[in-house]
Design an enzyme around this catalytic site. Structure first.
Site, PDB file in Angstrom:
ATOM      1  N   PHE A 231     -21.773  38.833   2.846  1.00 11.23           N
ATOM      2  CA  PHE A 231     -21.773  37.365   2.799  1.00 11.23           C
ATOM      3  C   PHE A 231     -23.119  36.887   2.231  1.00 11.23           C
ATOM      4  O   PHE A 231     -23.817  36.078   2.833  1.00 11.23           O
ATOM      5  CB  PHE A 231     -21.535  36.759   4.186  1.00 11.23           C
ATOM      6  CG  PHE A 231     -20.295  37.232   4.880  1.00 11.23           C
ATOM      7  CD1 PHE A 231     -19.083  36.580   4.689  1.00 11.23           C
ATOM      8  CD2 PHE A 231     -20.330  38.331   5.736  1.00 11.23           C
ATOM      9  CE1 PHE A 231     -17.927  37.013   5.346  1.00 11.23           C
ATOM     10  CE2 PHE A 231     -19.187  38.776   6.387  1.00 11.23           C
ATOM     11  CZ  PHE A 231     -17.987  38.112   6.190  1.00 11.23           C
TER      12      PHE A 231
ATOM     13  N   CYS B 142     -23.975  31.684  12.836  1.00  9.68           N
ATOM     14  CA  CYS B 142     -23.987  30.244  13.088  1.00  9.68           C
ATOM     15  C   CYS B 142     -22.939  29.860  14.124  1.00  9.68           C
ATOM     16  O   CYS B 142     -22.662  28.674  14.314  1.00  9.68           O
ATOM     17  CB  CYS B 142     -23.772  29.466  11.786  1.00  9.68           C
ATOM     18  SG  CYS B 142     -22.251  29.861  10.909  1.00  9.68           S
TER      19      CYS B 142
END
Length: 490
Positions: free
Chosen positions: A318, A446
């Protein structure tokens, strides 16, 4: 990320819910939404907006369920030592208050402690994992840190003015804001002039939002407009930019593919990672971290925890624009950046080429590559195809990296138990060749819930232990929890 949106007209006010007072309660803790948690004498849970731990309060219940109640604070009889006066006049629990922040009434150190507890609770109850060590929280400026934001816009005919800012608490209405203490000071100073600008425009009733993206030296504002802008409106935008040094206007008439600079310019948005000699150009449509001060510390700590050696290969899963990839390339023998978006891969390659041209980082960046792949459909076979790497850096979106770690765990089980892997089509024993699992993984998250879920996969079936975890206060005064964890192979 900028999305194609059309702000609907605010709905008609709903009938006020029936409220009734409750007796004195002692608040025990805070939930992730910064609501005080208390219990009635019969054990029923009460969530109280605006109340803090150890306070004795009264409240009005506005929602009653069989297992819990929700209430608003009415009076404090014993105040918490951690209660502080909010810096922003628009913060509060009252109707019309700005909904951008949830914790301005709580001391910043206590905010971090709440987020640390949320992380630990998620690891314990969702992942069944306990970190060997707690990392010191990463903290930075408490105010004017937010370099990215979506500002909602609404022209109110009855008032003859435009509102620009965040939504009101629990409402579709735009808060009546004249300042903001979390966006950069120069952006806060522009809120009132922006209201005047929008109010003066011909298209004032069809502008739903302004996307904010700040770099180290420039500020971009992306104006979403639902009808073509008149010549006069374009002139007004240019005049506003001329009066505010370093401001770039971008316009968006439809989807992401319609975002463009109002006027061609040589200057471009960028942020720096000075410890690594890296400069990262970006567009307002690219994903970048909201808080650049924290981002610098986050990248530095991630690389330190990963302990990359000059002889090692690293995979950055990512990878986005290369926020971690390029710094990793200054430490490792070879780095592979993998991202699900072809657009982001193209942007990361551009940043790679730009930084490779800088003499002080060029030798370390020669062996950096980027590929696009759907990381939510990973299989063990795909993992083996990407090749072995001594270290992994994983920085997924809120959805986490479940398929990636499930594939890693399946390969571990094949090695340990001989159970064939599921390659996504059928079970088969994969020829691993020289493939070996990474000895260390640093996971930047997150969403503590998906981090905990993925940690459970690694620890329960992947052959790893969680050696450290901690919070990153990327979003002070909000309930958002950013965190990181380290996993070592057993």
């Amino acid at each position: 990320m900028i999305e194609e949106t059309q702000t609907p007209s605010p709905p008609a006010p709903a009938p006020a819910p029936a409220e009734y007072p409750i007796d004195l309660l002692t608040v025990e803790s805070l939930d992730i939404e910064a609501q005080g948690i208390a219990h009635r004498a019969d054990g029923k849970v009460v969530f109280i907006e605006g109340a803090l731990p150890f306070e004795q309060v009264t409240a009005n219940v506005y929602r009653k369920k069989s297992s819990f109640e929700k209430a608003t604070l009415t009076a404090i009889y014993r105040e918490s030592s951690q209660r502080v006066t909010p810096a922003c006049p628009h913060f509060g629990m009252h109707t019309g208050a700005c909904g951008g922040c949830k914790m301005q009434h709580l001391h910043i150190g206590a905010q971090v402690a709440v987020k640390q507890r949320v992380l630990e609770d998620n690891l314990r109850f969702i992942g069944k994992v306990k970190a060997d060590n707690l990392l010191r929280p990463i903290e930075g400026p408490a105010w004017h840190y937010r370099y990215r934001a979506r500002l909602s816009v609404r022209y109110v005919r009855k008032k003859g003015t435009a509102l620009v800012g965040f939504h009101e608490r629990k409402s579709a209405y735009v808060a009546d804001m004249t300042e903001c203490h979390v966006v950069p000071q120069h952006v806060s100073d522009m809120l009132v002039p922006l209201r005047g600008l929008i109010s003066s425009m011909d298209a004032r009733e069809t502008i739903p939002q302004i996307e904010l993206a700040c770099g180290d030296d420039l500020t971009a504002m992306v104006l979403r407009h639902m009808e073509p802008l008149s010549v006069a409106d374009l002139a007004r935008l240019r005049a506003f930019a001329a009066a505010n040094a370093g401001l770039q206007w971008w316009v968006q008439s439809g989807g992401l593919d319609t975002v463009k600079l109002l006027d061609a310019q040589v200057a471009e948005l960028s942020y720096g990672l000075p410890e690594f000699g890296i400069t990262m150009p970006f567009k307002p449509t690219d994903f970048t971290q909201v808080n650049p001060h924290i981002n610098q510390v986050l990248v530095s700590r991630a690389l330190r925890l990963l302990g990359v050696q000059p002889t090692e290969r690293v995979i950055d899963w990512f990878c986005g624009l290369g926020n971690f990839t390029l710094p990793l390339a200054t430490r490792a023998r070879e780095v592979l950046g993998i991202e699900g978006s072809e657009v982001l891969v193209a942007r990361s390659r551009e940043n790679y080429e730009r930084n490779k041209a800088s003499s002080h980082v060029r030798p370390a960046l020669e062996a950096t590559k980027f590929v696009a792949r759907n990381l939510f459909e990973m299989t063990p076979a795909m993992l083996v195809k990407d090749g072995a790497a001594e270290k992994w850096l994983v920085d997924p979106p809120r959805e986490g990296a479940f398929e990636l770690f499930k594939s890693l765990a399946a390969l571990h089980q094949q090695v340990v138990t001989g159970v064939p892997c599921d390659d996504g089509i059928h079970q088969q024993s994969l020829a691993l060749g020289g493939w070996t699992p990474p000895s260390r993984i640093v996971y930047v998250s997150c969403n503590p819930a998906t981090l905990a879920r993925d940690a459970g996969v690694l620890v329960e079936g992947g052959g790893y232990r969680c050696t450290a975890a901690g919070v990153v206060n990327m979003f002070p005064h909000t309930a958002h929890v950013e965190s990181m964890a380290v996993f070592e192979r057993l």
